[in-house]
Design an enzyme around this catalytic site. Sequence first.
Site, PDB file in Angstrom:
ATOM      1  N   GLU A 123     -57.032 -75.830  22.319  1.00  0.00           N
ATOM      2  CA  GLU A 123     -57.727 -77.012  21.795  1.00  0.00           C
ATOM      3  C   GLU A 123     -56.868 -77.699  20.736  1.00  0.00           C
ATOM      4  O   GLU A 123     -56.041 -77.054  20.091  1.00  0.00           O
ATOM      5  CB  GLU A 123     -59.012 -76.563  21.079  1.00  0.00           C
ATOM      6  CG  GLU A 123     -60.254 -76.578  21.910  1.00  0.00           C
ATOM      7  CD  GLU A 123     -60.819 -77.987  22.066  1.00  0.00           C
ATOM      8  OE1 GLU A 123     -60.067 -78.970  21.949  1.00  0.00           O
ATOM      9  OE2 GLU A 123     -62.015 -78.089  22.324  1.00  0.00           O
ATOM     10  N   ASP A 124     -57.130 -78.964  20.507  1.00  0.00           N
ATOM     11  CA  ASP A 124     -56.474 -79.640  19.383  1.00  0.00           C
ATOM     12  C   ASP A 124     -57.216 -79.380  18.081  1.00  0.00           C
ATOM     13  O   ASP A 124     -56.602 -79.191  17.040  1.00  0.00           O
ATOM     14  CB  ASP A 124     -56.344 -81.153  19.645  1.00  0.00           C
ATOM     15  CG  ASP A 124     -57.671 -81.792  20.003  1.00  0.00           C
ATOM     16  OD1 ASP A 124     -58.512 -81.125  20.633  1.00  0.00           O
ATOM     17  OD2 ASP A 124     -57.892 -82.959  19.661  1.00  0.00           O
ATOM     18  N   VAL A 126     -59.425 -86.905  10.987  1.00  0.00           N
ATOM     19  CA  VAL A 126     -57.978 -86.914  11.235  1.00  0.00           C
ATOM     20  C   VAL A 126     -57.667 -87.429  12.637  1.00  0.00           C
ATOM     21  O   VAL A 126     -58.448 -87.250  13.570  1.00  0.00           O
ATOM     22  CB  VAL A 126     -57.348 -85.516  11.018  1.00  0.00           C
ATOM     23  CG1 VAL A 126     -57.355 -85.145   9.561  1.00  0.00           C
ATOM     24  CG2 VAL A 126     -58.037 -84.448  11.851  1.00  0.00           C
ATOM     25  N   LYS A 172     -61.448 -76.863  11.294  1.00  0.00           N
ATOM     26  CA  LYS A 172     -62.223 -77.411  10.162  1.00  0.00           C
ATOM     27  C   LYS A 172     -63.418 -76.484   9.943  1.00  0.00           C
ATOM     28  O   LYS A 172     -64.524 -76.787  10.412  1.00  0.00           O
ATOM     29  CB  LYS A 172     -62.746 -78.801  10.520  1.00  0.00           C
ATOM     30  CG  LYS A 172     -61.834 -79.953  10.280  1.00  0.00           C
ATOM     31  CD  LYS A 172     -62.655 -81.219  10.559  1.00  0.00           C
ATOM     32  CE  LYS A 172     -61.867 -82.459  10.357  1.00  0.00           C
ATOM     33  NZ  LYS A 172     -62.696 -83.638  10.721  1.00  0.00           N
ATOM     34  N   ASP A 215     -64.092 -78.131  15.379  1.00  0.00           N
ATOM     35  CA  ASP A 215     -64.833 -78.889  14.360  1.00  0.00           C
ATOM     36  C   ASP A 215     -66.251 -78.317  14.278  1.00  0.00           C
ATOM     37  O   ASP A 215     -66.466 -77.282  13.641  1.00  0.00           O
ATOM     38  CB  ASP A 215     -64.806 -80.365  14.793  1.00  0.00           C
ATOM     39  CG  ASP A 215     -65.170 -81.328  13.701  1.00  0.00           C
ATOM     40  OD1 ASP A 215     -66.120 -81.048  12.961  1.00  0.00           O
ATOM     41  OD2 ASP A 215     -64.523 -82.374  13.569  1.00  0.00           O
TER      42      ASP A 215
HETATM   43  C1  PRP Z   1     -62.618 -83.348  20.426  1.00  0.00           C
HETATM   44  C2  PRP Z   1     -61.513 -82.311  20.393  1.00  0.00           C
HETATM   45  C3  PRP Z   1     -62.211 -81.036  20.757  1.00  0.00           C
HETATM   46  C4  PRP Z   1     -63.611 -81.246  20.242  1.00  0.00           C
HETATM   47  C5  PRP Z   1     -63.824 -80.447  18.982  1.00  0.00           C
HETATM   48  O1  PRP Z   1     -62.810 -83.777  21.731  1.00  0.00           O
HETATM   49  O2  PRP Z   1     -60.488 -82.639  21.299  1.00  0.00           O
HETATM   50  O3  PRP Z   1     -62.240 -80.836  22.154  1.00  0.00           O
HETATM   51  O4  PRP Z   1     -63.750 -82.644  19.980  1.00  0.00           O
HETATM   52  O5  PRP Z   1     -65.026 -80.778  18.361  1.00  0.00           O
HETATM   53  P1  PRP Z   1     -66.263 -79.793  18.232  1.00  0.00           P
HETATM   54  O6  PRP Z   1     -65.744 -78.499  17.684  1.00  0.00           O
HETATM   55  O7  PRP Z   1     -67.156 -80.526  17.262  1.00  0.00           O
HETATM   56  O8  PRP Z   1     -66.894 -79.640  19.587  1.00  0.00           O
HETATM   57  P2  PRP Z   1     -63.523 -85.164  22.089  1.00  0.00           P
HETATM   58  O9  PRP Z   1     -64.933 -84.915  22.509  1.00  0.00           O
HETATM   59  O10 PRP Z   1     -63.341 -86.138  20.978  1.00  0.00           O
HETATM   60  O11 PRP Z   1     -62.696 -85.605  23.372  1.00  0.00           O
HETATM   61  P3  PRP Z   1     -61.098 -85.901  23.442  1.00  0.00           P
HETATM   62  O12 PRP Z   1     -60.379 -84.568  23.396  1.00  0.00           O
HETATM   63  O13 PRP Z   1     -60.931 -86.581  24.745  1.00  0.00           O
HETATM   64  O14 PRP Z   1     -60.748 -86.771  22.261  1.00  0.00           O
END
Ligand code: PRP
Length: 178
Positions: free
Chosen positions: A98-99, A152, A130, A102
């Site tokens: 994962e990136d 971020v 986070k 959160d």
């Molecule tokens: C973002 C990120 C993680 C997730 C983390 O994805 O890439 O997959 O949110 O957040 P959480 O711990 O609150 O679930 P997003 O839904 O924004 O899609 P994306 O990767 O296409 O930007």
Amino acid sequence: MKEDLKDILFSEEVIRERIAQLGVELTEEYSGKPLLIIGVLKGCFMFLADLSRHIDLDCDIRFLTASSYGFSTVSSGKVAFDKEIDWDVEGRDVIIVEDILDSGGTLTALNAFISRHSPASLKTCTLLDKPECRSVPITADYVGFECPNEFVVGYGLDYGEKYRNLPYVAVLKPEIYA
Ligand code: PRP
């Protein structure tokens, strides 16, 4: 694009060094075993591209697309992802990449989904963590950096599908999303 940023939080150099360390850790952890890496799109694309080059193992790299934020800075709480996978998980050593971790909703949902496919082992790796933002109790096995509770962007992370191509992680000016 750069005028929308408040500060650079993790520079290209700092990210590069940390990812090289993570690659060594993963190579040692799985020592000689083939690894199934599942990248969570879209945010993971840059991190996984760099991390995979530091993993000296036979790797099968697959992707799932998950999304819960849309054009908001807070999770909708509903994690949408494609539940049709055409690759085997059973009996394999798996790591989800994962990136950012959160609220924890995405990784919790994906962990549960992959667990149902009976992997030999299942671990998680996130570039950013986070911990202050967690609404679901989950920790990642491998963390690049602990991240303060600020919005971020960059290095794969977006706001409204913008900023993913920045080569570093930066704090977005609050007036951009206020
Ligand atoms: C973002 C990120 C993680 C997730 C983390 O994805 O890439 O997959 O949110 O957040 P959480 O711990 O609150 O679930 P997003 O839904 O924004 O899609 P994306 O990767 O296409 O930007």
